[in-house]
Enzyme design. Structure first.
Site, PDB file in Angstrom:
ATOM      1  N   TYR A 161       0.843  -1.206   0.000  1.00  0.00           N
ATOM      2  CA  TYR A 161       0.000   0.000   0.000  1.00  0.00           C
ATOM      3  C   TYR A 161       0.880   1.258   0.000  1.00  0.00           C
ATOM      4  CZ  TYR A 161      -4.477   2.387   0.488  1.00  0.00           C
ATOM      5  OH  TYR A 161      -5.593   3.161   0.259  1.00  0.00           O
ATOM      6  N   LYS A 168      -3.726   8.102   3.431  1.00  0.00           N
ATOM      7  CA  LYS A 168      -5.061   7.792   3.974  1.00  0.00           C
ATOM      8  C   LYS A 168      -5.137   8.126   5.473  1.00  0.00           C
ATOM      9  CE  LYS A 168      -7.166   6.094   0.271  1.00  0.00           C
ATOM     10  NZ  LYS A 168      -8.098   6.919  -0.490  1.00  0.00           N
TER      11      LYS A 168
END
Ligand SMILES: NC(=O)c1ccc[n+]([C@@H]2O[C@H](COP(=O)([O-])OP(=O)(O)OC[C@H]3O[C@@H](n4cnc5c(N)ncnc54)[C@H](O)[C@@H]3O)[C@@H](O)[C@H]2O)c1
Length: 260
Positions: A161, A168
């Site tokens: 990720y 995020k």
């Protein structure tokens, strides 16, 4: 106290959904859920390349507003909210369902991310939500609900990720601070955290199929989520039934996030 709830539950509501690329997009699930529950839905498309994919979907929604929006172009963002002001004079629901990072920064590991790539990823995937919130808030005259799409990689390390993890995390924190700042205007702000979904954005992540397999195996509910699950969760949070819920990170992941 009895709540005044229209039937269907979002009838009369005006929604802006940003982030539809095609029929697999999470934003499309949100738009369809809102429409099914009675809302009018305005949608945007990124550029001329995405127009042919998004146009039929906007037609299916009978969208009264269908406008170009690349959040890197401030004049386009302002034009979208000016059009909403002209057409509706108000707004009740805002969905920000977009993310982007330069490929090298996305795929190269956080350690190798460039300052420029990190800044671009934050701008498109996080600060654009703050800019949208600023333009949407004055239109939310009777209060409203704003959503941004996050992912579990904000809180725990999800291999591959990479730079999107810190991005995020910033997005989820921004939702909480916006919920605080906009609460006095009866505007609620939530980060939604869906489980993995096979979308175009997800195809940029290495070994994404492994994430899907693992999520299905680990979910207490035993299966993957779909875009309508995310859409209906947002729809519920936008109704008067959820009027005192704000600042949450809402997991729509079949329960995966509770597992050790
Ligand atoms: N797919 C998943 O597994 C998953 C899981 C959790 C969260 N999310 C998040 O959900 C959101 C939506 O992604 P998706 O999976 O539906 O993929 P998607 O590819 O369908 O949607 C991503 C959208 O971002 C838009 N976008 C990119 N750069 C933009 C810019 N400069 N201006 C305006 N729009 C821009 C694209 O046009 C596209 O519509 C993203 O924030 C993503 O991080 C996805």
């Amino acid at each position: 106290m009895t709540l005044q709830v229209p039937q269907p539950v979002l009838s009369g509501s005006k929604a802006l959904v940003v982030g539809i690329a095609n029929e697999n997009s999470i934003a499309w699930g949100c738009a369809k859920a809102f429409r099914e529950l009675g809302a009018d839905v305005a949608v945007t498309y990124l550029n001329e390349k995405s127009l042919p994919y998004v146009q039929p979907l906007a037609a299916e929604l009978e969208s009264p507003l269908f406008l170009p929006l690349d959040v890197s172009a401030p004049e386009q963002l302002e034009a979208v909210f000016a059009a909403i002001e002209r057409e509706w004079g108000r707004l009740d629901i805002l969905v920000h369902s977009i993310a982007w990072a330069p490929k090298d920064d996305l795929q190269g590991g956080l350690l190798n991310s460039s300052a420029e790539g990190f800044a671009k990823a934050i701008d498109v995937s996080c600060h654009s939500f703050i800019r949208m919130a600023k333009l949407a808030a004055p239109l939310m005259k009777d209060g409203g609900t704003m959503f941004a799409m996050s992912y579990y990689g904000a809180n725990r390390v999800v291999p591959n990720y990479n730079v999107m993890g810190p991005v995020k995390a910033a997005l989820e924190a921004s939702c909480r601070y916006l919920a605080y700042e906009l609460g006095p205007q009866r505007i609620r702000v939530h980060a939604m955290s869906p489980g993995p979904l096979k979308t175009r954005a997800a195809s940029g992540l290495k070994d994404f199929d492994l994430l899907l397999t693992e999520a299905a195996q680990r979910a207490p509910l035993g299966e993957l989520v779909d875009i309508m699950d995310v859409g209906f969760a947002c729809a519920y949070l936008a109704t008067p039934y959820a009027r005192r819920i704000s600042g949450e990170t809402v997991y729509v992941d079949g329960g995966v996030h509770i597992m050790a």
